[in-house]
Write a protein that holds these residues in place. Structure first.
Motif, PDB file in Angstrom:
ATOM      1  N   GLU A  51       0.825  -1.201   0.000  1.00 40.83           N
ATOM      2  CA  GLU A  51       0.000   0.000   0.000  1.00 40.83           C
ATOM      3  C   GLU A  51       0.863   1.257   0.000  1.00 40.83           C
ATOM      4  O   GLU A  51       0.588   2.223  -0.715  1.00 40.83           O
ATOM      5  CB  GLU A  51      -0.907  -0.028   1.236  1.00 40.83           C
ATOM      6  N   ALA A  52       1.923   1.229   0.793  1.00 36.90           N
ATOM      7  CA  ALA A  52       2.819   2.380   0.843  1.00 36.90           C
ATOM      8  C   ALA A  52       3.471   2.614  -0.519  1.00 36.90           C
ATOM      9  O   ALA A  52       3.572   3.743  -0.997  1.00 36.90           O
ATOM     10  CB  ALA A  52       3.900   2.168   1.902  1.00 36.90           C
ATOM     11  N   LEU A  53       3.867   1.526  -1.160  1.00 36.49           N
ATOM     12  CA  LEU A  53       4.492   1.640  -2.480  1.00 36.49           C
ATOM     13  C   LEU A  53       3.554   2.318  -3.467  1.00 36.49           C
ATOM     14  O   LEU A  53       3.934   3.225  -4.210  1.00 36.49           O
ATOM     15  CB  LEU A  53       4.846   0.245  -3.017  1.00 36.49           C
ATOM     16  N   TRP A  54       2.302   1.850  -3.462  1.00 33.56           N
ATOM     17  CA  TRP A  54       1.349   2.424  -4.425  1.00 33.56           C
ATOM     18  C   TRP A  54       1.056   3.891  -4.093  1.00 33.56           C
ATOM     19  O   TRP A  54       1.022   4.746  -4.978  1.00 33.56           O
ATOM     20  CB  TRP A  54       0.052   1.603  -4.450  1.00 33.56           C
ATOM     21  N   ASP A  55       0.871   4.184  -2.818  1.00 39.06           N
ATOM     22  CA  ASP A  55       0.596   5.573  -2.425  1.00 39.06           C
ATOM     23  C   ASP A  55       1.721   6.522  -2.836  1.00 39.06           C
ATOM     24  O   ASP A  55       1.480   7.589  -3.387  1.00 39.06           O
ATOM     25  CB  ASP A  55       0.415   5.670  -0.902  1.00 39.06           C
ATOM     26  N   TRP A  56       2.950   6.084  -2.564  1.00 42.14           N
ATOM     27  CA  TRP A  56       4.087   6.925  -2.941  1.00 42.14           C
ATOM     28  C   TRP A  56       4.190   7.080  -4.451  1.00 42.14           C
ATOM     29  O   TRP A  56       4.560   8.124  -4.965  1.00 42.14           O
ATOM     30  CB  TRP A  56       5.391   6.338  -2.388  1.00 42.14           C
ATOM     31  N   THR A  57       3.894   5.987  -5.164  1.00 43.33           N
ATOM     32  CA  THR A  57       3.973   6.040  -6.625  1.00 43.33           C
ATOM     33  C   THR A  57       3.018   7.096  -7.167  1.00 43.33           C
ATOM     34  O   THR A  57       3.396   7.945  -7.981  1.00 43.33           O
ATOM     35  CB  THR A  57       3.632   4.660  -7.225  1.00 43.33           C
ATOM     36  N   VAL A  58       1.785   7.054  -6.682  1.00 41.21           N
ATOM     37  CA  VAL A  58       0.794   8.032  -7.134  1.00 41.21           C
ATOM     38  C   VAL A  58       1.245   9.447  -6.775  1.00 41.21           C
ATOM     39  O   VAL A  58       1.238  10.358  -7.611  1.00 41.21           O
ATOM     40  CB  VAL A  58      -0.582   7.730  -6.495  1.00 41.21           C
ATOM     41  N   LYS A  59       1.689   9.596  -5.559  1.00 39.94           N
ATOM     42  CA  LYS A  59       2.078  10.917  -5.066  1.00 39.94           C
ATOM     43  C   LYS A  59       3.273  11.494  -5.838  1.00 39.94           C
ATOM     44  O   LYS A  59       3.272  12.654  -6.251  1.00 39.94           O
ATOM     45  CB  LYS A  59       2.414  10.786  -3.582  1.00 39.94           C
ATOM     46  N   LEU A  60       4.301  10.649  -6.030  1.00 41.50           N
ATOM     47  CA  LEU A  60       5.516  11.141  -6.679  1.00 41.50           C
ATOM     48  C   LEU A  60       5.321  11.400  -8.162  1.00 41.50           C
ATOM     49  O   LEU A  60       5.855  12.364  -8.710  1.00 41.50           O
ATOM     50  CB  LEU A  60       6.673  10.154  -6.476  1.00 41.50           C
ATOM     51  N   LEU A  61       4.539  10.544  -8.823  1.00 38.51           N
ATOM     52  CA  LEU A  61       4.296  10.776 -10.250  1.00 38.51           C
ATOM     53  C   LEU A  61       3.497  12.062 -10.444  1.00 38.51           C
ATOM     54  O   LEU A  61       3.756  12.832 -11.373  1.00 38.51           O
ATOM     55  CB  LEU A  61       3.557   9.595 -10.879  1.00 38.51           C
ATOM     56  N   ARG A  62       2.540  12.300  -9.570  1.00 39.83           N
ATOM     57  CA  ARG A  62       1.757  13.539  -9.683  1.00 39.83           C
ATOM     58  C   ARG A  62       2.642  14.763  -9.478  1.00 39.83           C
ATOM     59  O   ARG A  62       2.539  15.752 -10.195  1.00 39.83           O
ATOM     60  CB  ARG A  62       0.628  13.541  -8.646  1.00 39.83           C
TER      61      ARG A  62
END
Length: 268
Positions: free
Chosen positions: A189-200
């Motif tokens: 979950e942390a991986l996905w959250d960070w991915t969304v956040k950083l790509l944005r």
DNA sequence: TACATATGATCAT
DNA sequence: TGATCCTATGTAA
């Protein structure tokens, strides 16, 4: 330049400049001349990104498919820029001119082809946002590959490249060699959250910045000049930004990867 | 001038 | 795993 954030930003910038008024298309280099002639003068109806793939839709139903690969660039240029023979495609209208160089893919396709391309892509964090977590987790659970290799696999998730993979694993405190199916719920979950956040964030800034506010003060004035936006990527031998250890470099899935041996616990 | 390198992916072995 | 494709840039010679 080109991880998913770049392509989504490109799609948005091209939309702003070209959707609405006829676009002139040609290939100064010559290698795309025949195809460019087909949509030359048409209206661009839509410009969108899927992972690292860019699609520009034309009136005729034809679709321009571009993948920049490692070295490709698609940039807005000055109207006086000479038509050098490395320019695969040039798009022009009254207010803007863009040049494409060095793409891995530049082809004219139709809807059916587009669907084939995206059917081979995993969830794109910039399209699906936090809702993509389920799909991502199922992808992880069904793979034994090291997570550091999996993050580059566009059929698992679309848009991550070599910079983000190192930074994501650092921020989540995960060792690159950890097998996917041994990553627990919280870490996934942390991986996905960070991915969304950083790509944005990357799309907004048009560059990759992963550093968090709370770590900025730890950056010594010595190194204040440059390289301040990342934790791990290309920082071999330099101090970790969060502990006294040095960042180490290794090889994974044929590419260099960097991690902190202390912050990113060893897998067993 | 030459060479290494690059935020990628594919194909051959 | 290694070679290959595409182009631009920085560094070494």
């Amino acid at each position: 330049m080109p991880e998913g954030h770049t392509i989504h930003r490109l799609a948005a910038d091209l939309r702003k400049d070209f959707v609405g008024q006829p676009v002139t298309a040609n290939s100064p280099q010559g290698r795309f001349s025949e195809s460019a002639a087909i949509f030359d003068g048409e209206l661009m109806l839509k410009s969108e990104a899927w992972g690292k793939h860019l699609f520009c839709h034309w009136e005729s139903g034809n679709i321009l498919h571009i993948h920049l690969g490692l070295i490709g660039k698609f940039r807005k240029v000055d109207e006086e820029t000479p038509p050098r023979d490395t320019i695969r495609l040039r798009l022009v209208n009254k207010s803007a001119m863009w040049d494409l160089t060095g793409p891995q893919t530049c082809a004219l396709i139709v809807q059916e082809d587009l669907e084939t391309v995206i059917s081979n892509l995993g969830p794109d964090p910039l399209r699906i946002g936090l809702r993509g977590l389920g799909k991502f987790k199922r992808g992880l659970a069904s793979s034994k590959k090291p997570i550091g290799a999996a993050l580059l696999d566009q059929s698992l998730l679309a848009g991550i490249g070599n910079v983000y993979r190192a930074e994501l694993l650092f921020l989540c405190g995960i060792h690159p060699e950890t097998p996917c199916n041994r990553i627990n719920e919280d870490d996934a979950e942390a991986l996905w959250d960070w991915t969304v956040k950083l790509l944005r964030r990357g799309k907004r800034l048009n560059r990759i910045v992963t550093i968090q506010e709370e770590d900025k003060e730890n950056i010594s004035s010595k190194s204040k000049k440059r390289n301040n936006s990342l934790y791990a990527y290309k920082r071999a031998g330099l101090d970790c930004r969060r502990c006294p250890s040095e960042i180490v470099i290794s090889k994974l899935a044929g590419r260099s990867i960097w991690h902190c041996p202390n912050c990113q616990g060893k897998n067993d």
